[in-house]
Write a protein that holds these residues in place. Structure first.
Motif, mmCIF file in Angstrom:
data_model
loop_
_atom_site.group_PDB
_atom_site.id
_atom_site.type_symbol
_atom_site.label_atom_id
_atom_site.label_comp_id
_atom_site.label_asym_id
_atom_site.label_seq_id
_atom_site.Cartn_x
_atom_site.Cartn_y
_atom_site.Cartn_z
ATOM 1 N N LEU A 143 21.352 -33.452 8.888
ATOM 2 C CA LEU A 143 20.421 -33.814 10.017
ATOM 3 C C LEU A 143 19.806 -33.481 11.163
ATOM 4 C CD1 LEU A 143 21.243 -37.634 8.210
ATOM 5 C CD2 LEU A 143 19.042 -35.628 7.228
ATOM 6 N N MET A 167 16.108 -38.194 1.702
ATOM 7 C CA MET A 167 16.407 -37.383 0.929
ATOM 8 C C MET A 167 16.350 -37.780 -0.074
ATOM 9 S SD MET A 167 17.163 -34.432 4.539
ATOM 10 C CE MET A 167 17.434 -32.932 3.029
ATOM 11 N N GLU A 225 16.945 -42.988 7.965
ATOM 12 C CA GLU A 225 15.832 -43.451 7.210
ATOM 13 C C GLU A 225 15.441 -41.782 6.685
ATOM 14 O OE1 GLU A 225 14.480 -45.945 6.354
ATOM 15 O OE2 GLU A 225 15.982 -46.530 7.691
ATOM 16 N N THR A 226 16.168 -41.105 7.065
ATOM 17 C CA THR A 226 15.874 -39.251 6.717
ATOM 18 C C THR A 226 17.059 -38.998 5.085
ATOM 19 O OG1 THR A 226 15.340 -38.605 9.167
ATOM 20 C CG2 THR A 226 15.497 -37.347 7.363
ATOM 21 N N LEU A 260 16.977 -42.443 12.689
ATOM 22 C CA LEU A 260 16.444 -41.620 12.273
ATOM 23 C C LEU A 260 17.298 -40.852 10.778
ATOM 24 C CD1 LEU A 260 14.153 -39.963 12.111
ATOM 25 C CD2 LEU A 260 14.817 -38.238 14.038
ATOM 26 N N LEU A 294 14.409 -32.891 12.863
ATOM 27 C CA LEU A 294 14.153 -34.151 13.332
ATOM 28 C C LEU A 294 14.900 -34.282 15.448
ATOM 29 C CD1 LEU A 294 17.143 -35.835 11.214
ATOM 30 C CD2 LEU A 294 15.092 -35.659 11.057
ATOM 31 N N GLY A 319 10.338 -35.483 11.459
ATOM 32 C CA GLY A 319 11.554 -36.513 10.784
ATOM 33 C C GLY A 319 11.688 -36.285 9.970
ATOM 34 N N VAL A 320 11.456 -38.110 9.429
ATOM 35 C CA VAL A 320 11.404 -38.349 7.689
ATOM 36 C C VAL A 320 10.251 -38.040 6.881
ATOM 37 C CG1 VAL A 320 11.267 -40.021 5.731
ATOM 38 C CG2 VAL A 320 12.507 -40.287 8.508
ATOM 39 N N ARG A 321 8.971 -37.643 6.871
ATOM 40 C CA ARG A 321 8.155 -36.948 6.017
ATOM 41 C C ARG A 321 8.548 -35.469 6.271
ATOM 42 N NH1 ARG A 321 2.396 -37.087 7.634
ATOM 43 N NH2 ARG A 321 2.641 -35.791 9.189
ATOM 44 N N ALA A 369 11.648 -33.544 6.835
ATOM 45 C CA ALA A 369 12.677 -34.052 5.706
ATOM 46 C C ALA A 369 12.359 -33.867 4.389
ATOM 47 C CB ALA A 369 13.717 -33.972 5.992
ATOM 48 N N ARG A 370 11.713 -35.083 4.274
ATOM 49 C CA ARG A 370 11.814 -34.886 2.485
ATOM 50 C C ARG A 370 10.306 -33.444 1.996
ATOM 51 N NH1 ARG A 370 6.524 -39.034 1.750
ATOM 52 N NH2 ARG A 370 5.975 -36.781 2.447
#
Length: 496
Positions: free
Chosen positions: A170, A199, A194-195, A191, A127, A131-133, A135-136
């Motif tokens: 995270l 997930m 949203e992460t 962040l 992170l 970021g979010v994408r 990690a997903r």
């Protein structure tokens, strides 16, 4: 020295022994991975390049969970670099430790290693620069059965069944100015929220660890946790905390009493988390993930800016003495005594870098002194942690004032009592354990980690200089257990 007293009662307990307290940490730093856990061509290496001698020592140590791949390393890491055929993986610059990262060891190799050792993987996501994408995507690659872009890529890489990784961190130390892509508390809190949301939509059964402040000396400590958790409290299960205890920065007595600082830190983090729960009107109670802790002469380390670019350099390879073993033992005791709220703990790191296990490239692996209190505690702490009431002589320290010379914890498992005790003093300490209400004991044993020379170390030339040894003389007298703890020692006294 006047005797110390430990009072135990089965009616008063902390909680069950959490097996995740005996975790460790493998980061792409120095020689932890390369020539540590992974060395193709070594005489002990298996077909995957994993050092079997290190695997056996990790099993012996009793490690239950391992955090990977960092640490500071993760904040500039692209996980895609470490999957697929090794010959096709790119070589990158690791900005955290100024190392040349070949990516020969990645997620698949780590999961194979974790399976061989028999440990639960704890995975950290980037992170910092990502970021979010990302990690997903990593979670989908690791845990989704198949039929999607990333899960099918895992299958293509030869891993048909999902890894099923349950615990995810995270990010790492996101308030640290040394962290690549560091954040303010507001930025990170949003962040992390949203992460976590993304997930959980991929896998609702995962457990998530939000980053707490990097250490209790940070100006952000306390306020960081409060702000972050106000954003993501409902979406996470743990708040992390880190600390290292320095043998050379300050007086020796304060170093030996380092567990006092760990205890205060745990209680401060719990208080902050519970304050946020009250503010949000939540009945949920977060647990603490103490996912980096150890003894480290950090004041002697000049920082990553002074390092030359290299692949797997020798950095922070401390040789630990008997005093370090006593301090590590007292830290393990502190974790046990907070088992109701500390749900995960990772000693950093496993091999070579401030580590209980040392190796030489193409050579042997051996146990450092700090290996032994960890192994003895992991092997003997079972069942329930009892509340340990300590009455003991005190010793003066510059940092903490008067501190008891005795640190102790106790567990009870189906009639078997295990007492874990550290004598911080320079002379022998008689110990009387009040066993009121506990089952009558018929047998007793006492094992210690100690040495006439508190500076004694285990080295490549003398790998068994310091080892656990049996101590004679422990007795049961009615409802009292009596033992004598050697100077500067970690001890396990068992009665059943």
């Amino acid at each position: 020295m006047d005797p110390a007293k430990l009072t135990l009662d089965p009616a008063f307990e902390v909680g069950p022994v959490e097996r995740r307290l005996f975790g460790s940490f493998v980061e792409h730093m120095g020689r932890c991975v390369y020539t540590g856990v992974f060395e193709p061509g070594h005489e002990s290496a298996d077909d995957d390049g994993l050092r079997r001698d290190v695997i056996e020592l990790a099993r012996e140590m009793g490690v239950t969970a391992v955090r990977y791949p960092g640490g500071n390393f993760v904040s500039n890491y692209e996980w895609e670099d470490g999957v697929g055929p090794a010959s096709e993986r790119p070589t990158r610059l690791d900005l955290a430790w100024r190392q040349i990262e070949t990516n020969a060891f990645g997620l698949g190799e780590f999961m194979s290693w974790a399976g061989e050792v028999g440990v639960e993987p704890v995975m950290a996501v980037n992170l910092g620069t990502r970021g979010v994408r990302e990690a997903r995507d990593l979670l989908e690659y690791a845990n989704y059965p198949g039929g999607t872009r990333w899960s099918d890529l895992r299958v293509k890489h030869g891993v048909r069944e999902p890894y099923g990784i349950r615990v995810w961190c995270l990010g790492n130390e996101m308030d640290g100015p040394w962290q690549i892509g560091g954040k303010t508390a507001e930025e990170y809190g949003r962040l992390a929220l949203e992460t976590a949301k993304a997930m959980r939509r991929v896998d609702p059964d995962i457990e998530l660890v939000a980053c707490g402040s990097s250490n209790p000396r940070m100006p952000t400590f306390g306020s960081w946790e409060a702000t972050v958790l106000e954003h993501c409290y409902h979406e996470v299960d743990y708040i992390s905390t880190h600390a290292y205890y320095d043998a050379v920065a300050g007086d020796r007595a304060s170093y030996l009493a380092s567990a006092v600082e760990m205890e205060r830190q745990i209680e401060d983090v719990i208080a902050t988390a519970d304050h946020v729960a009250a503010k949000l009107g939540s009945r949920k109670r977060l647990k603490v993930s103490f996912d980096e802790w150890n003894v480290w002469s950090q004041s002697l380390f000049g920082g990553e800016s002074g390092l030359d670019w290299a692949h797997a350099p020798r950095i922070i390879e401390e040789e630990y003495d008997v005093a370090a073993a006593a301090v590590v033992g007292s830290l393990l005791i502190t974790l046990l005594n907070h088992a109701d709220r500390v749900g995960l703990a990772c000693q950093a790191q496993l091999a070579n870098v401030i580590a209980p296990i040392r190796t030489e490239p193409g050579g042997p692996a051996w146990r450092q002194t700090i290996f032994h209190p960890f192994a003895l505690t992991a092997a003997n702490a079972r069942g329930r942690v009892l509340r340990a009431q300590v009455t003991a002589p005190s010793m003066p320290t510059e940092k903490y004032g008067e501190v008891p010379v005795l640190a102790a914890a106790a567990t009870l498992d189906e009639g078997e009592l295990s007492v874990f005790a550290v004598n911080r003093g320079e002379t022998s300490l008689p110990l009387a354990v009040d066993l009121r209400g506990l089952p009558r004991a018929g047998t007793i044993s006492h094992v210690t980690v100690a040495d006439a020379d508190p500076a004694a170390r285990n080295t490549e030339r003398e790998p068994r200089r310091v080892e656990p040894r049996a101590v004679q003389g422990a007795t049961i007298d009615g409802d009292r257990l009596n033992a004598v703890l050697p100077p500067l020692s970690f001890n396990v006294v068992k009665a059943s």
